[in-house]
Design a protein around this motif. Structure first.
Motif, short mmCIF file in Angstrom:
data_model
loop_
_atom_site.label_atom_id
_atom_site.label_comp_id
_atom_site.label_asym_id
_atom_site.label_seq_id
_atom_site.Cartn_x
_atom_site.Cartn_y
_atom_site.Cartn_z
N UNK A 59 0.82 -1.22 0.00
CA UNK A 59 0.00 0.00 0.00
C UNK A 59 0.85 1.27 0.00
N UNK A 60 2.07 1.17 0.51
CA UNK A 60 2.91 2.37 0.56
C UNK A 60 3.24 2.89 -0.83
N UNK A 61 3.36 2.00 -1.82
CA UNK A 61 3.65 2.46 -3.18
C UNK A 61 2.51 3.33 -3.71
N UNK A 62 1.30 2.93 -3.42
CA UNK A 62 0.14 3.72 -3.86
C UNK A 62 0.19 5.11 -3.23
N UNK A 63 0.57 5.16 -1.96
CA UNK A 63 0.70 6.46 -1.28
C UNK A 63 1.81 7.29 -1.92
N UNK A 64 2.90 6.65 -2.30
CA UNK A 64 4.00 7.38 -2.94
C UNK A 64 3.58 7.97 -4.28
N UNK A 65 2.79 7.21 -5.04
CA UNK A 65 2.35 7.69 -6.35
C UNK A 65 1.32 8.82 -6.23
N UNK A 66 0.65 8.90 -5.11
CA UNK A 66 -0.32 9.98 -4.90
C UNK A 66 0.34 11.34 -5.13
N UNK A 67 1.57 11.48 -4.64
CA UNK A 67 2.25 12.76 -4.77
C UNK A 67 3.20 12.86 -5.95
N UNK A 68 3.51 11.74 -6.61
CA UNK A 68 4.57 11.72 -7.63
C UNK A 68 4.08 11.39 -9.04
#
Length: 563
Positions: free
Chosen positions: A59-68
Motif C-alpha cells: 500500500x505504501x507504493x500507492x501512497x507514494x504515487x499519490x504525490x509523484x
C-alpha cells in the motif's frame, strides 16, 4: 545509444516513504524501480490477502504515487516495481483510479502468473499460505515496449526490475546472457536501496553524512556494463567497498541464478572512476536453469516468549531453577537461550544482568498463550532472588514457515496485461540447461601463495569487511579486503574450518565456501542456521544481518605488514 539511468527508491516494504520524491528532486533519471518484496513480506501480504481478498499488495507504493504520479508522467520517467505482491491486478486497478482522480493520463501494465497457490498441491507443494515463482525481466520489457508508464509486478527476482528496463531500452535478445548478467549485477547492487550508498557498511565510520543517504543509481550501457552512482549533494557514498558489500550480500555462490541468465559473480570487475562513481564491467553470463525458484510460506502454528532477567551472582543456577520450575508445562520443542550480558562487579544494574529467553511453539494458541505466560508470573514469589521479566505476560501469536521450492520453468505462466487491456504470454528463456549443471559449484580458483611473517592477534574486522543476511533457512556471509596485497592472506586464513572455529554456532552445520578473486572476497553459505526462516526461528538476529559483524569481532592472527 546513451546510458540508461535507473534509480531504485525502495529496498523493502517500509523503506523511506519520501524516496520517490527525493529521486525526482535530485536530478534526471530515466527509470525508477522499487523492490518491496522479501520472503517475510510475502507471508505478511499472504495474511493480509486472507483477511481482505482485495489486498495483498504494498500500500505504501500507492501512497507514494499519490504525490509523484504527475511528475513521473510529465517527465516521461518509467516506474517499475514489484509492489503488486500477491495482487498486481488489484494494485494496477488502484493506480488507474488514482490516474483518473488526479487527471494524469498514466499508462499502467502489470505482470502476473507467478502465483501458483491454486496449483500448489498439484505441483507437490502441499497447502501453503503463499506459493510464488520468481519470474524474470522480459515481461517487464514487453510492457515498457508497449508504452507503459508504470509496470507493476508480482514476485519477480529483485534484479529483474533492472533487467526488464534495460532489455526494453537496448532491445536485448533473450540469449544476450552477458548483457543480461551485467544488468543483473547492477540490479543486485541497487535493489536494497541505500545499502549501496553506505548503509549497513562495515567501515561505516568512513562514510560521510549518513544522516540521509541518497538512493543509488545504475547508469547501464548497451553492453550491460554499468556505473553505480547517486544524485549529487545527497548523503552517503558510492565506493568500491559499498558496491562490493552489496554484491556479496545474500548470494549463494559464484553462480548467481536468475530466470533469464546465470550471473558469474567471479567475473565482475570494479573500478572507482571518481567521487561516488564505481564502474561495474567484465560480467559474464550463462544460460539459466530449466527450473524457477518458488517462495513458499505456510502458517507453522503459534508461538509465545517470556524473557527472565537475572542480576548479580549465580546466573547459571538461577537459569536452571527456572527451567526446572517450567519443565512440566512447556511443550516439546521449547527453546531456551541464556544471554550472558552480565559483567562482573558492574557499575549499573543493567550491566550486571543476564537474560534467559524461553520460546514456546505449538498448534494450540491457548496452551502456548496465556496458559503458558501467566505461569511465568503466577509463581513469581517462588522463583529466584530478584525475579522480574522484560515484559508482562502476553498472548500467543501465529508464526510462519518459509520453504524454497522449484518448478519447471515451462510450468509457470509469465503473463503481461498491457495498457490497452490485451494480454501477452512470455515464453521461458531459450537455451535453458538442467539446474544441476547450471548451478554446479565452480572449482576454487588459484590464489597467490601467502607468505607468513610476523603477526598480531586482532579482530578480523580491523582489516576485513563483511556483509551477511538470510536466504530462507540459510545464512550468507561475504568477507573481503580492500587491499589486494592482503587478499592471499584472507583466502588462506578464512577457510571453512576457520569459520566454524570462529563462529561456534556453525560448527555442526554444512558450510560452503566460494572464492571471488576479482572482489578480493570469500563467500560462505551456512545451511540451516536460521531453521525454517525468519518468521519461525527464535535465534537472536533471526535474519543473520549481524552475523558478519560477529565474525569481524573475532580475533585472528593478522600480518603486521597489512596494518
Amino acid at each position: 545509444m546513451s546510458a540508461l539511468k535507473i534509480a531504485n527508491a525502495s529496498g523493502f516494504y517500509g523503506d523511506r516513504l519520501s524516496a520517490f520524491q527525493e529521486i525526482l528532486d535530485g536530478g534526471p533519471v530515466d527509470v525508477i524501480t522499487g523492490d518491496y518484496l522479501a520472503e517475510l513480506t510475502m507471508l505478511i501480504l499472504g495474511r493480509d490477502k486472507a483477511k481482505d481478498p482485495d489486498g495483498g499488495y504494498a500500500k505504501t507504493f500507492l501512497a507514494q504515487m499519490q504525490g509523484c504520479l504527475a511528475s513521473v508522467v510529465e517527465r516521461k520517467i518509467k516506474v517499475v516495481v514489484n509492489a503488486g505482491g500477491l495482487n498486481p491486478a488489484g494494485l494496477s486497478g488502484k493506480l488507474r483510479e488514482l490516474s483518473v482522480s488526479l487527471g494524469v493520463p498514466a499508462k499502467i501494465a502489470y505482470v502476473h502468473g507467478d502465483d501458483l497457490l491454486a496449483r500448489a498441491e498439484e505441483l507437490g507443494f502441499g497447502s501453503p499460505l503463499t506459493a510464488n515463482a520468481y519470474l524474470g525481466g522480459f515481461g517487464i520489457a514487453r510492457a515498457l515496449a508497449a508504452g507503459a508508464d508504470i509496470v507493476v509486478t508480482g514476485r519477480v527476482t529483485d534484479a529483474s526490475l533492472v533487467v526488464g528496463a534495460a532489455a526494453a531500452h537496448f532491445n536485448w535478445e533473450r540469449t544476450d546472457y552477458d548483457r543480461i548478467a551485467g544488468a543483473m549485477a547492477a540490479g543486485h547492487v541497487i535493489e536494497c536501496g541505500t545499502q549501496a550508498t553506505g548503509g549497513n557498511y562495515a567501515f561505516f565510520d568512513r562514510i560521510p553524512d549518513m544522516h540521509r543517504a541518497g538512493f543509488p543509481i545504475a547508469e547501464i550501457e548497451a553492453d550491460g556494463s554499468a556505473v553505480i552512482t547517486k544524485h549529487p549533494g545527497t548523503g552517503g557514498a558510492v565506493t568500491v567497498g559499498t558496491v562490493t558489500a552489496q554484491l556479496v550480500y545474500e548470494i549463494t555462490g559464484a553462480r548467481y541464478a536468475g530466470p533469464d541468465a546465470i550471473l558469474r559473480m567471479d567475473s565482475i570487475q570494479l573500478a572507482e572512476l571518481g567521487r561516488d562513481r564505481v564502474r561495474l564491467s567484465g560480467v559474464r553470463g550463462e544460460a539459466p536453469p530449466d527450473t524457477l525458484k518458488v517462495s513458499l510460506n505456510q502458517l507453522g502454528g503459534f508461538r509465545n516468549e517470556v524473557s527472565f532477567v537475572f542480576t548479580g551472582l549465580d546466573i547459571e543456577k538461577k537459569a536452571e531453577l527456572v527451567r526446572s520450575q517450567l519443565a512440566d508445562v512447556v511443550p516439546d520443542g521449547t527453546s531456551w537461550t541464556l544471554a550472558r550480558t552480565d559483567h562482573p562487579d558492574a557499575e549499573t544494574e543493567e550491566t550486571a544482568s543476564a537474560i534467559l529467553h524461553c520460546v514456546v511453539r505449538g498448534p494450540d494458541p491457548k496452551r502456548v498463550g496465556r496458559a503458558f505466560s501467566n505461569l511465568a508470573v503466577q509463581i513469581g514469589l517462588a522463583r529466584y532472588p530478584g525475579f522480574h521479566l522484560t515484559a508482562p505476560p502476553g498472548d500467543a501469536a501465529p508464526y510462519g514457515v518459509y520453504l524454497p521450492g522449484f518448478v519447471a520453468a515451462d510450468q509457470v505462466p509469465h503473463l503481461v496485461d498491457l495498457p490497452d487491456g490485451s494480454e501477452l504470454s512470455i515464453e521461458p528463456a531459450p537455451g535453458r540447461v538442467p539446474a544441476e549443471a547450471a548451478l554446479a559449484k565452480l572449482p576454487e580458483p588459484a590464489v597467490a601463495a601467502f607468505l607468513p611473517g610476523p603477526t598480531r592477534q586482532l579482530p578480523l574486522g580491523r582489516i576485513a569487511a563483511a556483509r551477511s543476511g538470510d536466504k530462507g533457512g540459510d545464512a550468507n556471509i561475504g568477507v573481503w579486503v580492500e587491499d589486494a596485497a592482503a587478499w592471499p592472506w584472507l583466502a588462506d586464513t578464512l577457510s571453512v574450518a576457520a569459520l566454524k572455529r570462529l563462529l561456534p554456532e556453525t560448527a555442526e552445520l554444512t558450510v560452503e565456501r566460494h572464492v571471488l578473486p576479482n572482489l578480493f572476497a570469500v563467500n560462505f553459505v551456512i545451511r540451516g542456521l536460521l531453521g525454517e526462516g525468519v518468521a519461525s526461528n527464535s535465534r537472536f538476529d533471526p535474519q543473520a544481518k549481524a552475523l558478519g559483524e560477529w565474525l569481524r569481532a573475532r580475533t585472528v592472527e593478522v600480518p603486521e605488514e597489512y596494518l
